[in-house]
Motif scaffolding. Structure first.
Motif, PDB file in Angstrom:
ATOM      1  N   VAL A   1     -14.179  10.517  -9.674  1.00 20.43           N
ATOM      2  CA  VAL A   1     -12.997  11.035  -9.040  1.00 20.43           C
ATOM      3  C   VAL A   1     -12.036   9.665  -8.516  1.00 20.43           C
ATOM      4  O   VAL A   1     -10.783   9.720  -8.102  1.00 20.43           O
ATOM      5  N   LEU A   2     -12.836   8.670  -7.805  1.00 18.03           N
ATOM      6  CA  LEU A   2     -12.107   7.490  -7.361  1.00 18.03           C
ATOM      7  C   LEU A   2     -12.682   6.383  -8.558  1.00 18.03           C
ATOM      8  O   LEU A   2     -13.806   6.191  -9.062  1.00 18.03           O
ATOM      9  N   ASN A   3     -11.540   5.391  -8.989  1.00 19.80           N
ATOM     10  CA  ASN A   3     -12.111   4.310  -9.953  1.00 19.80           C
ATOM     11  C   ASN A   3     -12.547   2.948  -9.006  1.00 19.80           C
ATOM     12  O   ASN A   3     -12.591   3.185  -7.607  1.00 19.80           O
ATOM     13  N   TYR A   4     -13.009   2.117  -9.608  1.00 23.13           N
ATOM     14  CA  TYR A   4     -13.601   1.026  -9.040  1.00 23.13           C
ATOM     15  C   TYR A   4     -12.558   0.424  -8.053  1.00 23.13           C
ATOM     16  O   TYR A   4     -13.046   0.017  -6.723  1.00 23.13           O
ATOM     17  N   ARG A   5     -11.459   0.170  -8.286  1.00 24.51           N
ATOM     18  CA  ARG A   5     -10.503  -0.261  -7.369  1.00 24.51           C
ATOM     19  C   ARG A   5     -10.278   0.519  -6.037  1.00 24.51           C
ATOM     20  O   ARG A   5     -10.023   0.295  -4.740  1.00 24.51           O
ATOM     21  N   GLN A   6     -10.213   1.749  -6.333  1.00 25.66           N
ATOM     22  CA  GLN A   6     -10.162   2.971  -5.052  1.00 25.66           C
ATOM     23  C   GLN A   6     -11.336   2.770  -3.944  1.00 25.66           C
ATOM     24  O   GLN A   6     -11.276   2.655  -2.911  1.00 25.66           O
ATOM     25  N   ARG A   7     -12.691   2.635  -4.934  1.00 23.42           N
ATOM     26  CA  ARG A   7     -13.748   2.571  -4.253  1.00 23.42           C
ATOM     27  C   ARG A   7     -13.855   1.241  -3.260  1.00 23.42           C
ATOM     28  O   ARG A   7     -14.245   1.319  -2.257  1.00 23.42           O
ATOM     29  N   GLU A   8     -13.432   0.170  -4.030  1.00 18.61           N
ATOM     30  CA  GLU A   8     -13.549  -1.157  -3.229  1.00 18.61           C
ATOM     31  C   GLU A   8     -12.587  -0.950  -2.217  1.00 18.61           C
ATOM     32  O   GLU A   8     -12.851  -1.702  -1.067  1.00 18.61           O
TER      33      GLU A   8
ATOM     34  N   LEU B   1       0.975  -1.052  -0.052  1.00 19.17           N
ATOM     35  CA  LEU B   1       0.111  -0.230   0.072  1.00 19.17           C
ATOM     36  C   LEU B   1       0.985   1.403   0.071  1.00 19.17           C
ATOM     37  O   LEU B   1       1.581   1.313   0.781  1.00 19.17           O
ATOM     38  N   ASN B   2       0.641   2.044  -0.974  1.00 21.16           N
ATOM     39  CA  ASN B   2       1.346   3.337  -0.753  1.00 21.16           C
ATOM     40  C   ASN B   2       0.696   4.138   0.146  1.00 21.16           C
ATOM     41  O   ASN B   2      -0.134   3.926   0.827  1.00 21.16           O
ATOM     42  N   ALA B   3       1.392   5.651   0.330  1.00 21.74           N
ATOM     43  CA  ALA B   3       1.148   6.433   1.329  1.00 21.74           C
ATOM     44  C   ALA B   3      -0.348   6.907   1.178  1.00 21.74           C
ATOM     45  O   ALA B   3      -1.167   7.188   2.158  1.00 21.74           O
TER      46      ALA B   3
ATOM     47  N   SER C   1     -13.755  -9.900  -2.172  1.00 23.30           N
ATOM     48  CA  SER C   1     -13.632 -10.907  -3.378  1.00 23.30           C
ATOM     49  C   SER C   1     -13.805  -9.863  -4.582  1.00 23.30           C
ATOM     50  O   SER C   1     -13.221  -9.650  -5.281  1.00 23.30           O
ATOM     51  N   MET C   2     -14.684  -8.604  -4.303  1.00 24.09           N
ATOM     52  CA  MET C   2     -14.840  -7.682  -5.362  1.00 24.09           C
ATOM     53  C   MET C   2     -13.577  -6.903  -5.535  1.00 24.09           C
ATOM     54  O   MET C   2     -12.998  -6.429  -6.704  1.00 24.09           O
ATOM     55  N   GLY C   3     -12.889  -6.643  -4.454  1.00 23.45           N
ATOM     56  CA  GLY C   3     -11.648  -5.993  -4.364  1.00 23.45           C
ATOM     57  C   GLY C   3     -10.455  -6.656  -5.237  1.00 23.45           C
ATOM     58  O   GLY C   3      -9.862  -5.916  -5.880  1.00 23.45           O
ATOM     59  N   LEU C   4     -10.380  -7.752  -4.820  1.00 17.30           N
ATOM     60  CA  LEU C   4      -9.424  -8.712  -5.666  1.00 17.30           C
ATOM     61  C   LEU C   4      -9.738  -8.675  -7.309  1.00 17.30           C
ATOM     62  O   LEU C   4      -8.858  -8.644  -8.040  1.00 17.30           O
ATOM     63  N   ASN C   5     -10.993  -8.450  -7.644  1.00 17.41           N
ATOM     64  CA  ASN C   5     -11.469  -8.588  -9.221  1.00 17.41           C
ATOM     65  C   ASN C   5     -11.032  -7.355  -9.483  1.00 17.41           C
ATOM     66  O   ASN C   5     -10.769  -7.090 -10.731  1.00 17.41           O
ATOM     67  N   THR C   6     -11.040  -6.040  -8.855  1.00 19.53           N
ATOM     68  CA  THR C   6     -10.561  -4.905  -9.580  1.00 19.53           C
ATOM     69  C   THR C   6      -9.159  -4.628  -9.175  1.00 19.53           C
ATOM     70  O   THR C   6      -8.784  -3.412  -9.704  1.00 19.53           O
ATOM     71  N   GLY C   7      -8.596  -5.544  -8.732  1.00 16.94           N
ATOM     72  CA  GLY C   7      -6.809  -5.267  -8.714  1.00 16.94           C
ATOM     73  C   GLY C   7      -6.356  -5.039  -7.614  1.00 16.94           C
ATOM     74  O   GLY C   7      -4.788  -5.134  -7.358  1.00 16.94           O
ATOM     75  N   ILE C   8      -6.950  -5.141  -6.511  1.00 24.63           N
ATOM     76  CA  ILE C   8      -6.217  -5.043  -5.065  1.00 24.63           C
ATOM     77  C   ILE C   8      -5.600  -6.478  -4.942  1.00 24.63           C
ATOM     78  O   ILE C   8      -6.349  -7.492  -5.291  1.00 24.63           O
ATOM     79  N   THR C   9      -4.325  -6.441  -4.367  1.00 23.17           N
ATOM     80  CA  THR C   9      -3.762  -7.896  -4.352  1.00 23.17           C
ATOM     81  C   THR C   9      -3.878  -8.440  -3.007  1.00 23.17           C
ATOM     82  O   THR C   9      -4.443  -7.769  -1.954  1.00 23.17           O
ATOM     83  N   GLU C  10      -3.784  -9.629  -2.845  1.00 24.05           N
ATOM     84  CA  GLU C  10      -3.838 -10.366  -1.500  1.00 24.05           C
ATOM     85  C   GLU C  10      -3.035  -9.667  -0.453  1.00 24.05           C
ATOM     86  O   GLU C  10      -3.316  -9.536   0.724  1.00 24.05           O
TER      87      GLU C  10
ATOM     88  N   ILE D   1      -4.424  -6.537   0.846  1.00 23.75           N
ATOM     89  CA  ILE D   1      -5.366  -6.718   2.014  1.00 23.75           C
ATOM     90  C   ILE D   1      -4.836  -7.199   3.413  1.00 23.75           C
ATOM     91  O   ILE D   1      -5.216  -6.801   4.323  1.00 23.75           O
ATOM     92  N   ILE D   2      -3.658  -8.025   3.181  1.00 26.40           N
ATOM     93  CA  ILE D   2      -3.023  -8.476   4.601  1.00 26.40           C
ATOM     94  C   ILE D   2      -2.356  -7.215   5.311  1.00 26.40           C
ATOM     95  O   ILE D   2      -2.286  -7.006   6.379  1.00 26.40           O
ATOM     96  N   GLU D   3      -1.635  -6.068   4.359  1.00 26.41           N
ATOM     97  CA  GLU D   3      -1.190  -5.124   4.992  1.00 26.41           C
ATOM     98  C   GLU D   3      -2.282  -4.063   5.327  1.00 26.41           C
ATOM     99  O   GLU D   3      -1.953  -3.549   6.388  1.00 26.41           O
ATOM    100  N   LEU D   4      -3.404  -4.228   4.778  1.00 26.45           N
ATOM    101  CA  LEU D   4      -4.596  -3.281   5.415  1.00 26.45           C
ATOM    102  C   LEU D   4      -4.803  -3.991   6.683  1.00 26.45           C
ATOM    103  O   LEU D   4      -5.431  -3.088   7.594  1.00 26.45           O
ATOM    104  N   SER D   5      -4.838  -5.031   6.993  1.00 24.71           N
ATOM    105  CA  SER D   5      -5.481  -5.947   8.292  1.00 24.71           C
ATOM    106  C   SER D   5      -4.237  -5.352   9.110  1.00 24.71           C
ATOM    107  O   SER D   5      -4.636  -5.390  10.608  1.00 24.71           O
ATOM    108  N   THR D   6      -3.041  -5.135   9.130  1.00 33.38           N
ATOM    109  CA  THR D   6      -2.128  -4.786   9.745  1.00 33.38           C
ATOM    110  C   THR D   6      -2.304  -3.167  10.228  1.00 33.38           C
ATOM    111  O   THR D   6      -2.285  -2.810  11.498  1.00 33.38           O
TER     112      THR D   6
END
Length: 256
Positions: free
Chosen positions: A182-189, A44-46, A211-220, A223-228
């Protein structure tokens, strides 16, 4: 004479060996740089880290921490309009009160920063949305893109029991909100996952949006870093839920 030839040959061999070592070193450096770039592309970037905190603190109503996170996000380069879009989207997942409170907190932060002589990037406005007669169809098509599945009739579950909720979801959320660019699908997810990850008792919705987030290009890994981030800002229990649901989504994808 022979000794001079041997010494000259040894020097050439030493030079060649040195050049070979240099080539190997440069190759290793290039490999490390490439690996680092690949790793960073999964991190995840800043902007994303700040957006995760903004969404999470807004969702749980922690206005003091939210203001800190809003300042961090603006300092990292998030635009005013990007943050506003996220806070407006918030209403669809945790209600107008949380959304309005977060927007009011954002206004206070901006006023304080302006008074301190800080000029923040406004960012671009949403493009005009073409008027369509069938907003429901637009929302349905958007949802199908996010899920990667065609929605089939007849409706089931809550959508069948209370059909109007299906209409509101399609027309308000996946048409009116998700059509704003203003936000794309990946950002919104990513915003949605961050919101739901901070809230308790919404595991089915969180799993669906992972599941939708992974479909839009968010990586596994993201998601793990988000959990942190969720563990640090909200709590360990919520972070463990995110990781557990991610495993379920990955397993479901393997089985399908």
């Amino acid at each position: 004479m022979l000794r001079q030839i041997n010494n000259s040959q040894k020097k050439r061999e030493a030079n060649n060996f040195g050049k070979l070592l240099l080539v190997i070193l440069l190759l290793n450096i290039n490999i490390m740089i490439a690996q680092d770039k690949n790793t960073n592309s999964n991190n995840l970037n800043a902007h994303q880290q700040s957006m995760a905190g903004i969404a999470a603190f807004s969702a749980v109503g922690n206005m003091q921490q939210l203001k800190t996170e809003l300042n961090t996000g603006l300092d990292s380069g998030l635009t005013i309009n990007e943050i506003k879009e996220a806070l407006v989207q918030l209403y669809a997942y945790c209600g107008f009160p949380r959304s309005l409170n977060a927007i009011n907190a954002f206004m206070e932060v901006l006023e304080k920063r302006k008074a301190d002589g800080i000029t923040d990037l406004q960012g671009r406005e949403a493009s005009p949305i073409k008027a369509v007669n069938d907003q429901y169809r637009v929302g349905k098509e958007t949802l199908q893109k996010l899920t990667g599945r065609e929605e089939k009739e007849p409706k089931t579950g809550a959508n069948a029991f209370a059909p109007v909720i299906d209409v509101f979801l399609k027309e308000h959320l996946f048409a009116a909100i998700f059509s704003r660019d203003v936000l794309n699908y990946r950002q919104r997810e990513f915003v949605t996952i961050s919101i739901l990850a901070a809230m308790s008792g919404v595991e089915p919705q969180l799993q669906a949006h992972i599941s939708m987030g992974l479909n839009t290009g968010i990586t596994e890994n993201q998601i793990i870093e988000l959990s942190t981030i969720i563990e640090k800002k909200i709590g360990k229990e919520q972070a463990e839920i995110v990781k557990s649901l991610l495993k379920k989504v990955i397993q479901n994808n393997k089985n399908n």
